[in-house]
Every structure is written in C-alpha cells, then in structure tokens.
Design a protein around this motif. Structure first.
Motif, short mmCIF file in Angstrom:
data_model
loop_
_atom_site.label_atom_id
_atom_site.label_comp_id
_atom_site.label_asym_id
_atom_site.label_seq_id
_atom_site.Cartn_x
_atom_site.Cartn_y
_atom_site.Cartn_z
N ALA A 74 0.82 -1.21 0.00
CA ALA A 74 0.00 0.00 0.00
C ALA A 74 0.86 1.26 0.00
CB ALA A 74 -0.93 0.01 1.21
N ASP A 75 2.01 1.23 0.68
CA ASP A 75 2.88 2.42 0.71
C ASP A 75 3.37 2.77 -0.69
OD1 ASP A 75 2.67 3.01 3.38
OD2 ASP A 75 4.53 2.01 3.99
N LEU A 76 3.66 1.74 -1.51
CA LEU A 76 4.12 2.00 -2.89
C LEU A 76 2.97 2.53 -3.75
CD1 LEU A 76 6.53 -0.94 -3.77
CD2 LEU A 76 7.06 1.34 -2.91
N VAL A 77 1.78 1.96 -3.53
CA VAL A 77 0.60 2.45 -4.26
C VAL A 77 0.37 3.92 -3.90
CG1 VAL A 77 -1.91 2.21 -4.48
CG2 VAL A 77 -0.49 0.16 -4.40
N ALA A 78 0.47 4.22 -2.59
CA ALA A 78 0.25 5.60 -2.12
C ALA A 78 1.29 6.55 -2.72
CB ALA A 78 0.30 5.65 -0.60
N ARG A 79 2.52 6.07 -2.89
CA ARG A 79 3.57 6.90 -3.51
C ARG A 79 3.21 7.20 -4.96
NH1 ARG A 79 8.81 7.48 -1.28
NH2 ARG A 79 8.67 6.73 0.84
N ASP A 80 2.72 6.18 -5.65
CA ASP A 80 2.37 6.32 -7.05
C ASP A 80 1.23 7.33 -7.23
OD1 ASP A 80 2.80 5.42 -9.77
OD2 ASP A 80 0.74 4.63 -9.61
N VAL A 81 0.24 7.20 -6.35
CA VAL A 81 -0.94 8.08 -6.39
C VAL A 81 -0.54 9.55 -6.21
CG1 VAL A 81 -2.84 8.69 -4.82
CG2 VAL A 81 -2.65 6.36 -5.67
#
Ligand SMILES: CC(C)(COP(=O)(O)OP(=O)(O)OC[C@H]1O[C@@H](n2cnc3c(N)ncnc32)[C@H](O)[C@@H]1O)[C@@H](O)C(=O)NCCC(=O)NCCS
Ligand SMILES: Nc1ncnc2c1ncn2[C@@H]1O[C@H](COP(=O)(O)OP(=O)(O)OP(=O)(O)O)[C@@H](O)[C@H]1O
Length: 235
Positions: free
Chosen positions: A31-38
């Motif tokens: 989720a942290d990587l997804v949040a970074r991408d977002v």
C-alpha cells in the motif's frame, strides 16, 4: 484466491516480513508504494492533495515534498483526516487493481501489505490477517533509529495509528517482532505453514481456476439444456 492481509504499526517490521514473503516467491502488493504512485506529480491524487493543502507542500520540481507533508499530517489530526479522505479512494483502487492483475496471472495466494488495514476498514477483504506486533518501547527506538527523528516526532507518528495492542485483538495471526531477526524468521516459518494450507472451497471459488470452472460449467449446462430441448422437440 486467498488474500493475506499483512499489517502492523509504523516501524513494527511489516517491510521486513514483506521481504520474507517475497523471498518465498509470494506476490506482495504494498500500500505504501501504491500511495507513492498516487501522489506522483500530475496524478489525480496529486491534484486533489495540492488543491487541499496548497502549493506550499510542493518541491521546486513540482513533486510533493513528502517530509514536509509528513510533518503537517503527523502533528495535526484534522489535516491527517483530510489527507486520508482525499487519498483513500485512489489508494483503495490502486490496491484493488494490483490484486486484480495478480489474480489474472493466476496467483492463488496474494499478500497485501497495508499499514492502515484496520484504520481504513479494509480488513474484511483479507483473510487471514497477519499482524507484525512489537512492544511500544522497541517500536519507538526502531523508528527513531531508522528515520533519524526526534522522540517527539516518532511518538507523534506512532500516535497517528491505532494502537498495536488493539490491532492484536483484531488479527488472526500475530508475529511478535520484539526479538531478533532470527526470532522473526522462525515465527515467519510457522505462519507460512498456516498460510499455505490448501484453499477452502470459497477461496477456490474466487481463484482464477475456480471462476473458469464455474463459467465452463454454465456453458456446458446451457449446451446440455439446448441439446435436450432440441431432442424433445424432434420427437
Ligand atoms: C504523509 C506522507 C507523504 C509521508 O511520506 P513518507 O515518505 O515520509 O512516509 P511513508 O509514505 O514511507 O510512510 C511511512 C509510514 O507512515 C505511516 N503512515 C503513512 N500515512 C499515514 C497516515 N495517513 N496515518 C497514519 N500513519 C501513516 C505508515 O505506517 C507508513 O508505512 C505519506 O506517508 C503519505 O502519503 N501518507 C498518506 C497515504 C497513506 O495513508 N499511506 C498509508 C497506506 S495504507
Ligand atoms: N527483529 C528486528 N530486530 C532489529 N531490527 C529490526 C527487526 N525488525 C525490523 N527491524 C528494523 O526496524 C526498522 C523498521 O522495520 P520495517 O521498515 O520493516 O518496519 P515497517 O513496519 O515496514 O515500517 P513503516 O510502517 O514505516 O513502513 C527497520 O530499520 C528494520 O531494519
């Protein structure tokens, strides 16, 4: 399909456990990587955050100044709620999309590493839930050491999340990461045994093979039905 929820608190050791899963060839959605991408410049999440927090949170290159935004949200609960509200749908969709891609690739067991699994009420989508727990003093020390932050700053970040003791009452499996990395690896091995048990019928039903079998049985059923009605009408 089995979606294993991996959660914990800040610096409790989720990424360390996540790496153990990866080393055992499990696909992990972080989720942290997804949040970074977002939050990347130009993405919808970035636009919403800039309009909610203003240009002050941007670096000269237009990317979000993450330490600055972190300072704001971890010291102000209202701002944190605002950021969570703004980003939650994009993070949720990003995780869903990554899981869907892995499902299409045919993975039967997928690990999703979501620090705020309970806070964001995403726990109902994962079973079992593995919590990486650590005692509060060790958590504080590891966080200060890893991020080179002051005690106050580290404590603010810890306080921004549901307590690990409360999370413990909601999890299915608990890894106590207060000890050494060797201890952690031993507990991980026991968790692996549980996680790799054969899929239940419901889990199989949601796997790619289960869905394919379901669709195939519908097609066969329809064909048999038409064949029978053709046969009876020809009599
Ligand atoms: C505030 C931001 C920019 C700070 O970035 P930074 O690079 O310093 O930290 P990073 O993203 O690596 O997060 C570190 C840890 O902080 C904790 N954390 C992050 N966001 C939050 C939050 N809104 N509330 C509580 N804890 C949080 C998590 O345990 C996470 O693992 C960033 O954390 C962010 O965009 N947060 C909002 C998105 C979010 O909720 N992420 C968590 C995914 S479930
Ligand atoms: N058993 C352990 N013994 C000593 N250090 C550890 C142990 N487990 C993890 N650490 C260290 O503690 C720190 C936090 O671990 P990690 O980054 O895995 O936590 P995290 O839960 O993923 O954190 P975050 O929520 O901030 O992403 C890291 O520096 C890591 O190397």
């Amino acid at each position: 399909m089995r979606i294993v929820g991996l959660t914990g608190g800040i610096a409790s050791g989720k990424s360390t456990v996540s790496n153990l899963f990866k080393a055992h060839d499990f696909p992990v959605v972080e989720a942290d990587l997804v949040a970074r991408d977002v939050l990347k410049k130009g993405k919808t999440g970035w636009k919403k955050v800039v309009s909610a927090f203003g240009d002050d949170i941007l670096q000269p290159d237009g990317e979000v100044d993450r330490p600055k935004l972190g300072q704001i949200i971890f010291s102000n609960p209202e701002k944190r709620k605002l950021l969570n509200r703004v980003l939650a749908p994009y993070i949720w969709f990003g995780i869903f999309w990554e899981v869907l891609k892995l499902w299409m690739e045919g993975f039967k067991i997928i690990v999703v590493d979501v620090p705020l699994l309970f806070e964001a009420k995403m726990e109902k989508w994962t079973k079992p839930i593995v919590l990486v727990w650590v005692d509060s003093e060790t958590q504080l020390q590891r966080l200060m050491l890893r991020d080179s932050t002051s005690e106050d700053d580290a404590q603010n970040r810890i306080n921004a999340q549901m307590s690990l003791d409360l999370k413990k009452t909601k999890a299915d499996l608990v890894i106590d990461n207060t000890g050494s990395l060797k201890d952690l690896r031993e507990q991980f091995r026991s968790i692996l045994v549980i996680i790799t048990k054969p899929l239940t019928w419901t889990e199989f039903g949601f796997s790619r093979r289960g869905v394919a079998l379901f669709l195939l049985s519908i097609v066969v059923g329809v064909l048999m039905y038409f064949q029978r009605s053709l046969y009876t009408s020809s009599l």
